[in-house]
Scaffold this motif. Structure first.
Motif, mmCIF file in Angstrom:
data_model
loop_
_atom_site.group_PDB
_atom_site.id
_atom_site.type_symbol
_atom_site.label_atom_id
_atom_site.label_comp_id
_atom_site.label_asym_id
_atom_site.label_seq_id
_atom_site.Cartn_x
_atom_site.Cartn_y
_atom_site.Cartn_z
ATOM 1 N N GLN A 127 1.514 6.971 -6.515
ATOM 2 C CA GLN A 127 0.470 7.971 -6.710
ATOM 3 C C GLN A 127 1.021 9.376 -6.515
ATOM 4 O O GLN A 127 0.671 10.318 -7.247
ATOM 5 C CB GLN A 127 -0.681 7.721 -5.729
ATOM 6 C CG GLN A 127 -1.904 8.583 -5.979
ATOM 7 C CD GLN A 127 -2.592 8.192 -7.292
ATOM 8 O OE1 GLN A 127 -2.476 7.078 -7.763
ATOM 9 N NE2 GLN A 127 -3.314 9.133 -7.894
ATOM 10 N N ARG A 128 1.900 9.525 -5.512
ATOM 11 C CA ARG A 128 2.507 10.837 -5.286
ATOM 12 C C ARG A 128 3.339 11.268 -6.497
ATOM 13 O O ARG A 128 3.302 12.432 -6.932
ATOM 14 C CB ARG A 128 3.378 10.794 -4.038
ATOM 15 C CG ARG A 128 3.921 12.176 -3.670
ATOM 16 C CD ARG A 128 4.836 12.101 -2.480
ATOM 17 N NE ARG A 128 6.089 11.427 -2.819
ATOM 18 C CZ ARG A 128 7.132 11.326 -1.975
ATOM 19 N NH1 ARG A 128 7.032 11.834 -0.750
ATOM 20 N NH2 ARG A 128 8.219 10.691 -2.329
ATOM 21 N N CYS B 253 1.161 4.329 -2.708
ATOM 22 C CA CYS B 253 1.056 5.757 -2.371
ATOM 23 C C CYS B 253 2.213 6.556 -2.971
ATOM 24 O O CYS B 253 2.039 7.684 -3.463
ATOM 25 C CB CYS B 253 1.041 5.928 -0.852
ATOM 26 S SG CYS B 253 -0.509 5.409 -0.097
ATOM 27 N N GLN C 183 0.827 -1.207 0.000
ATOM 28 C CA GLN C 183 0.000 0.000 0.000
ATOM 29 C C GLN C 183 0.863 1.260 0.000
ATOM 30 O O GLN C 183 0.562 2.247 -0.682
ATOM 31 C CB GLN C 183 -0.925 -0.007 1.218
ATOM 32 C CG GLN C 183 -2.000 -1.075 1.158
ATOM 33 C CD GLN C 183 -2.827 -1.132 2.414
ATOM 34 O OE1 GLN C 183 -2.463 -0.555 3.436
ATOM 35 N NE2 GLN C 183 -3.956 -1.849 2.340
ATOM 36 N N ASP D 236 -1.295 9.547 5.091
ATOM 37 C CA ASP D 236 -1.528 8.102 4.919
ATOM 38 C C ASP D 236 -0.224 7.318 5.066
ATOM 39 O O ASP D 236 -0.175 6.248 5.692
ATOM 40 C CB ASP D 236 -2.142 7.821 3.549
ATOM 41 C CG ASP D 236 -3.588 8.259 3.460
ATOM 42 O OD1 ASP D 236 -4.100 8.416 2.334
ATOM 43 O OD2 ASP D 236 -4.220 8.436 4.532
ATOM 44 N N MET D 237 0.860 7.880 4.496
ATOM 45 C CA MET D 237 2.145 7.191 4.571
ATOM 46 C C MET D 237 2.649 7.123 6.012
ATOM 47 O O MET D 237 3.215 6.113 6.453
ATOM 48 C CB MET D 237 3.166 7.890 3.667
ATOM 49 C CG MET D 237 2.938 7.614 2.176
ATOM 50 S SD MET D 237 4.252 8.260 1.117
ATOM 51 C CE MET D 237 3.989 10.024 1.329
ATOM 52 N N HIS E 246 -1.823 12.277 1.320
ATOM 53 C CA HIS E 246 -1.110 11.023 1.138
ATOM 54 C C HIS E 246 0.088 10.906 2.065
ATOM 55 O O HIS E 246 0.475 9.807 2.465
ATOM 56 C CB HIS E 246 -0.683 10.867 -0.322
ATOM 57 C CG HIS E 246 -1.828 10.517 -1.224
ATOM 58 N ND1 HIS E 246 -2.406 9.270 -1.240
ATOM 59 C CD2 HIS E 246 -2.524 11.274 -2.122
ATOM 60 C CE1 HIS E 246 -3.391 9.248 -2.120
ATOM 61 N NE2 HIS E 246 -3.488 10.453 -2.675
#
Length: 333
Positions: A191-192, A188, A184, A219-220, A216
């Motif tokens: 996505q970044r 991320c 996951q 999230d990380m 994000h």
């Protein structure tokens, strides 16, 4: 059942060498052919549980346990499941066995002759340390107690192995969870990178992109905390496995010491070698469940082998007695 020995109640009997032996009677003691009896008699005419001895107010009673071939006192069979008072000099006959009852430590009346010589074999002696047998009988008691201790040690080791398997499964789950979190996190990062690329090549509002990046990043950070927690859990589980391995090594040392003290049970050492081999192959199995099943089957086979060895040892002792010899050079009944 707790066995309480009477100070002045004995059964006398002659072995095949016409040696007179005696047994100190105890409240609740059972004579029969089954191995769970306190006194096991090697006679096909004896029922599994043939008769039982009782003490009441200083008196000694005998009760036939509904045996097939009955119990005789002074030549007359007694009613089954009814207690019969025993008196000095009574003669008890069961199958081909003959016992003389007395309150005296030495027999003061003649024993009748048997129809056929037959040797009594006493095999269930764990609770009968007060039996008036010679040292070879005590030697048999010691070996059976050691055997029972070995089985208890084996059972405990099996529990430890099972607990380790459960810990290993928990560790594997934690490792899998870590892998999911790392995947996951990787997504991320990708996505970044995508967002940053969009920021460079497209006319995207900087403020919106920054919000998405910050989101994000949060999230990380959460993923990193989860990974740290999983790693801490893995370390704890590794320590637990090391502790269990030390326990198993300690059990193995204790069992090995017992094996060295008991020459007749040296074959049991093969079981430890197999357990060690199974543990060394534990991590190489594809499925923990399959490994556990294999270990349980192997232990089951070795238990069966041990029981066979114990049976052969009992038969060897019985044969030695029937020929009038023992490991200490004395004759037994």
């Amino acid at each position: 059942m707790s066995i309480s020995f009477h100070q002045n109640a004995y059964f006398f009997f002659e072995n095949e060498d016409k040696e007179l032996l005696r047994i100190s009677l105890a409240d609740g003691i059972i004579f029969g052919r089954r191995e769970d009896c306190e006194i096991v008699i090697d006679d096909d005419r004896i029922s599994g549980q043939h008769f039982q001895i009782y003490f009441t107010d200083g008196l000694v009673y005998i009760e036939d346990l509904d045996s097939v071939n009955k119990t005789y006192v002074n030549g007359e069979f007694i009613d089954p499941l009814r207690k019969r008072l025993l008196k000095e000099g009574d003669i008890i006959s069961v199958g081909e066995e003959v016992y003389g009852f007395s309150h005296q430590e030495k027999l003061t009346f003649p024993m009748p002759k048997k129809v056929k010589k037959k040797t009594m074999t006493i095999t269930n002696l764990e609770n009968l340390s007060s039996l008036d047998l010679d040292t070879s009988g005590k030697h048999l008691v010691d070996h059976r107690k050691e055997s029972k201790l070995l089985l208890n040690q084996l059972t405990e080791s099996k529990k430890i192995i099972k607990s380790m398997e459960e810990e290993k499964l928990s560790l594997q789950n934690s490792i899998n969870e870590k892998s999911v979190i790392e995947e996951q996190l990787k997504e991320c990062f990708e996505q970044r990178s995508k967002y940053e690329e969009e920021l460079k090549n497209e006319d995207v509002a900087v403020e919106e992109v920054q919000k998405r990046i910050e989101h994000h990043k949060l999230d990380m950070e959460e993923f990193h905390r989860s990974i740290t927690s999983a790693e801490n859990q893995i370390e704890k589980l590794k320590k637990s496995i090391l502790e269990f391995q030390e326990l198993i090594e300690d059990r193995e040392v204790r069992l090995q010491n017992l094996y060295e003290e008991m020459g007749v049970f040296t074959q049991y050492a093969d079981l430890l070698m197999k357990i060690d081999q199974m543990e060394s192959k534990l991590l190489g199995l594809k499925s923990p469940d399959e490994k556990i099943a294999e270990i349980e089957q192997s232990i089951k086979r070795e238990k069966s082998r041990y029981k066979q060895c114990q049976k052969e040892y009992g038969e060897a002792v019985a044969m030695a007695r029937s020929t009038g010899t023992t490991g200490r050079g004395r004759k037994t009944g």
